[in-house]
Design a protein around this motif. Structure first.
Motif, PDB file in Angstrom:
ATOM      1  N   ASP A 242      20.660   1.355 -63.799  1.00  0.00           N
ATOM      2  CA  ASP A 242      21.802   0.535 -64.214  1.00  0.00           C
ATOM      3  C   ASP A 242      21.716  -0.892 -63.681  1.00  0.00           C
ATOM      4  O   ASP A 242      22.261  -1.819 -64.288  1.00  0.00           O
ATOM      5  CB  ASP A 242      23.107   1.175 -63.734  1.00  0.00           C
ATOM      6  CG  ASP A 242      23.419   2.476 -64.453  1.00  0.00           C
ATOM      7  OD1 ASP A 242      22.841   2.704 -65.536  1.00  0.00           O
ATOM      8  OD2 ASP A 242      24.241   3.258 -63.935  1.00  0.00           O
TER       9      ASP A 242
ATOM     10  N   GLY B 260      26.321   5.885 -67.815  1.00  0.00           N
ATOM     11  CA  GLY B 260      27.379   5.246 -68.578  1.00  0.00           C
ATOM     12  C   GLY B 260      27.833   3.942 -67.977  1.00  0.00           C
ATOM     13  O   GLY B 260      28.240   3.013 -68.687  1.00  0.00           O
ATOM     14  N   ALA B 261      27.757   3.820 -66.650  1.00  0.00           N
ATOM     15  CA  ALA B 261      28.181   2.587 -65.984  1.00  0.00           C
ATOM     16  C   ALA B 261      27.342   1.401 -66.457  1.00  0.00           C
ATOM     17  O   ALA B 261      27.873   0.307 -66.710  1.00  0.00           O
ATOM     18  CB  ALA B 261      28.075   2.748 -64.469  1.00  0.00           C
TER      19      ALA B 261
ATOM     20  N   ARG C 144      28.214   0.524 -70.123  1.00  0.00           N
ATOM     21  CA  ARG C 144      29.523  -0.132 -70.276  1.00  0.00           C
ATOM     22  C   ARG C 144      29.460  -1.624 -69.987  1.00  0.00           C
ATOM     23  O   ARG C 144      30.335  -2.382 -70.409  1.00  0.00           O
ATOM     24  CB  ARG C 144      30.551   0.539 -69.372  1.00  0.00           C
ATOM     25  CG  ARG C 144      31.129   1.824 -69.949  1.00  0.00           C
ATOM     26  CD  ARG C 144      32.353   2.282 -69.171  1.00  0.00           C
ATOM     27  NE  ARG C 144      31.981   2.697 -67.830  1.00  0.00           N
ATOM     28  CZ  ARG C 144      31.638   3.939 -67.500  1.00  0.00           C
ATOM     29  NH1 ARG C 144      31.613   4.888 -68.432  1.00  0.00           N
ATOM     30  NH2 ARG C 144      31.324   4.256 -66.254  1.00  0.00           N
TER      31      ARG C 144
ATOM     32  N   ALA D 155      29.863  -3.712 -73.039  1.00  0.00           N
ATOM     33  CA  ALA D 155      31.055  -3.489 -73.872  1.00  0.00           C
ATOM     34  C   ALA D 155      31.585  -4.765 -74.504  1.00  0.00           C
ATOM     35  O   ALA D 155      32.025  -4.761 -75.656  1.00  0.00           O
ATOM     36  CB  ALA D 155      32.141  -2.811 -73.045  1.00  0.00           C
TER      37      ALA D 155
ATOM     38  N   MET E 196      31.386   8.269 -73.364  1.00  0.00           N
ATOM     39  CA  MET E 196      31.153   6.887 -72.960  1.00  0.00           C
ATOM     40  C   MET E 196      30.692   6.044 -74.135  1.00  0.00           C
ATOM     41  O   MET E 196      31.115   4.911 -74.330  1.00  0.00           O
ATOM     42  CB  MET E 196      30.107   6.862 -71.836  1.00  0.00           C
ATOM     43  CG  MET E 196      29.827   5.475 -71.233  1.00  0.00           C
ATOM     44  SD  MET E 196      28.876   4.361 -72.276  1.00  0.00           S
ATOM     45  CE  MET E 196      27.485   5.381 -72.670  1.00  0.00           C
ATOM     46  N   TRP E 197      29.826   6.623 -74.996  1.00  0.00           N
ATOM     47  CA  TRP E 197      29.311   5.900 -76.166  1.00  0.00           C
ATOM     48  C   TRP E 197      30.439   5.550 -77.129  1.00  0.00           C
ATOM     49  O   TRP E 197      30.495   4.458 -77.675  1.00  0.00           O
ATOM     50  CB  TRP E 197      28.260   6.750 -76.854  1.00  0.00           C
ATOM     51  CG  TRP E 197      27.683   6.135 -78.095  1.00  0.00           C
ATOM     52  CD1 TRP E 197      27.733   6.622 -79.346  1.00  0.00           C
ATOM     53  CD2 TRP E 197      26.955   4.909 -78.178  1.00  0.00           C
ATOM     54  NE1 TRP E 197      27.105   5.783 -80.222  1.00  0.00           N
ATOM     55  CE2 TRP E 197      26.610   4.719 -79.522  1.00  0.00           C
ATOM     56  CE3 TRP E 197      26.566   3.952 -77.245  1.00  0.00           C
ATOM     57  CZ2 TRP E 197      25.910   3.629 -79.965  1.00  0.00           C
ATOM     58  CZ3 TRP E 197      25.851   2.854 -77.695  1.00  0.00           C
ATOM     59  CH2 TRP E 197      25.536   2.710 -79.026  1.00  0.00           C
TER      60      TRP E 197
ATOM     61  N   THR F  46      33.534   5.056 -76.314  1.00  0.00           N
ATOM     62  CA  THR F  46      34.311   3.991 -75.667  1.00  0.00           C
ATOM     63  C   THR F  46      33.646   2.640 -75.853  1.00  0.00           C
ATOM     64  O   THR F  46      34.285   1.635 -76.145  1.00  0.00           O
ATOM     65  CB  THR F  46      34.458   4.291 -74.174  1.00  0.00           C
ATOM     66  OG1 THR F  46      35.107   5.543 -74.019  1.00  0.00           O
ATOM     67  CG2 THR F  46      35.282   3.200 -73.488  1.00  0.00           C
ATOM     68  N   LEU F  47      32.320   2.605 -75.707  1.00  0.00           N
ATOM     69  CA  LEU F  47      31.575   1.356 -75.888  1.00  0.00           C
ATOM     70  C   LEU F  47      31.744   0.830 -77.298  1.00  0.00           C
ATOM     71  O   LEU F  47      31.994  -0.355 -77.512  1.00  0.00           O
ATOM     72  CB  LEU F  47      30.096   1.588 -75.574  1.00  0.00           C
ATOM     73  CG  LEU F  47      29.165   0.397 -75.792  1.00  0.00           C
ATOM     74  CD1 LEU F  47      29.520  -0.744 -74.851  1.00  0.00           C
ATOM     75  CD2 LEU F  47      27.713   0.805 -75.590  1.00  0.00           C
TER      76      LEU F  47
ATOM     77  N   ASN G 127      35.121  -0.718 -77.949  1.00  0.00           N
ATOM     78  CA  ASN G 127      35.363  -1.982 -77.255  1.00  0.00           C
ATOM     79  C   ASN G 127      34.517  -3.123 -77.804  1.00  0.00           C
ATOM     80  O   ASN G 127      34.765  -4.277 -77.516  1.00  0.00           O
ATOM     81  CB  ASN G 127      35.063  -1.838 -75.763  1.00  0.00           C
ATOM     82  CG  ASN G 127      36.089  -0.967 -75.054  1.00  0.00           C
ATOM     83  OD1 ASN G 127      37.201  -0.822 -75.541  1.00  0.00           O
ATOM     84  ND2 ASN G 127      35.711  -0.407 -73.917  1.00  0.00           N
TER      85      ASN G 127
END
Length: 350
Positions: free
Chosen positions: A287, A313-314, A317, A320, A340-341, A343-344, A347
């Motif tokens: 990451d 996921g961090a 994101r 985003a 998580m995908w 959510t990305l 956004n």
């Protein structure tokens, strides 16, 4: 009367008595507006004069059977583009260089018509074009702008060095799978002052020293695309030198091996013009690299993270709210969950 039929137009007839009054220059002007290959073939069959002029005005040629070069190539002395995906010998290229000295685009990317075994693939260098043939092209065709030599196993440092020294206008050089190319060739390429695209895919003899030589030369001020995927001797030490390439917009480091870690990833992120990145199967990228890329590569359009097992996921994101990212490839990234995908995507901007 002579009837000429073009594929996109109805047939028309030309009085033969008037044809005799037209010189080669007038016929050339007519042929300049005929682009379709089938139309040009039809025109060339009208008479010997049309055949001669069509050959002299042809700008590109794709050769499927190099063995017959000496029979037909002299008809096309003004070629600007020459392509052949078949096996071709050094003597064939010598003949090309002497017959067609104005060639600017040379595409010799090898594309076998059938599946070959690895053992035979390794023998291609014994029967295919090598350094001597490339030296002949370099000497005879000084206007070369784009040269593609992918999978030509017989080509090594000697041919590449001769080429980059002679072709002062060279902007694109594809050496993918030219497994004899070493750091010595990269030193010569680094001294070139016009190359914008360089493909070194699978050139496994290239090391960090070669990238250092490449980055310290004039090419660091012109290069926009660099492919070093599958060059598994490269480590973070070599990647750090790439920061000196101030114009680099596209970089492919896929499968460079475990020696490329976040140190190299963060270094690549510092290249501000970067638009496309391929970090596929760099198993030690985490990451930390994604945080740097998302923050510093503000013009980034696409990034491929296939097989980067340590990202989570961090890191994803971090993209985003990125203003320009259009494509993010996450195949085989097992620490990135579907929630998580989603959510990305929700956004992301329009």
């Amino acid at each position: 009367m002579v009837t000429i039929s073009l594929s996109h137009n109805p047939p028309f007839q030309v009085p033969t008595k008037n044809m005799e009054t037209l010189g080669d220059d007038e016929l050339a002007l007519i042929l300049n507006i005929v682009d379709d290959p089938n139309d040009r073939k039809s025109v060339s069959q009208v008479c010997k004069q049309w055949l001669r002029v069509e050959g002299r005005t042809r700008s590109s040629l794709r050769v499927l059977e190099p063995d017959l070069l000496r029979e037909f190539l002299p008809r096309f002395p003004n070629l600007l583009a020459f392509e052949s995906s078949a096996l071709i010998t050094n003597s064939d290229l010598e003949f090309v260089s002497k017959t067609c000295p104005n060639i600017q685009f040379l595409d010799l990317n090898l594309k076998p018509t059938c599946r070959v075994f690895d053992e035979f693939d390794d023998m291609l260098g014994l029967i295919d074009v090598g350094d001597d043939g490339i030296c002949e092209i370099a000497t005879g065709c000084r206007k070369l702008c784009e040269v593609r030599l992918r999978k030509r196993k017989g080509i090594g440092d000697g041919g590449v060095i001769s080429l980059v020294k002679a072709a002062m206008n060279l902007t694109t050089l594809d050496l993918g799978r030219c497994s004899r190319v070493t750091d010595k060739a990269l030193e010569a390429i680094g001294a070139a002052n016009a190359i914008r695209v360089l493909n070194l895919l699978g050139c496994s003899l290239i090391t960090d020293c070669g990238l250092a030589l490449l980055s310290k030369g004039c090419v660091s001020q012109t290069l926009k695309k660099l492919v070093i995927s599958e060059c598994d001797q490269i480590t973070d030490i070599g990647v750090l030198f790439l920061q000196q390439m101030c114009c680099l917009e596209e970089s492919n480091l896929a499968e460079c091996g475990p020696g490329v870690t976040d140190m190299g990833g963060v270094a690549i992120a510092a290249i501000r013009p970067m638009k496309r990145l391929n970090f596929s199967w760099l198993i030690n990228i985490t990451d930390a690299t994604l945080f740097a890329v998302a923050q510093d590569c503000v013009d980034l359009v696409a990034v491929d993270l296939t097989g980067c097992e340590l990202i989570t996921g961090a890191g994803i994101r971090a993209f985003a709210n990125h203003r320009s990212l259009e494509a993010l490839v996450l195949a085989s990234c097992f620490n990135v969950c579907g929630m998580m995908w989603s959510t990305l995507c929700s956004n992301a901007g329009p």
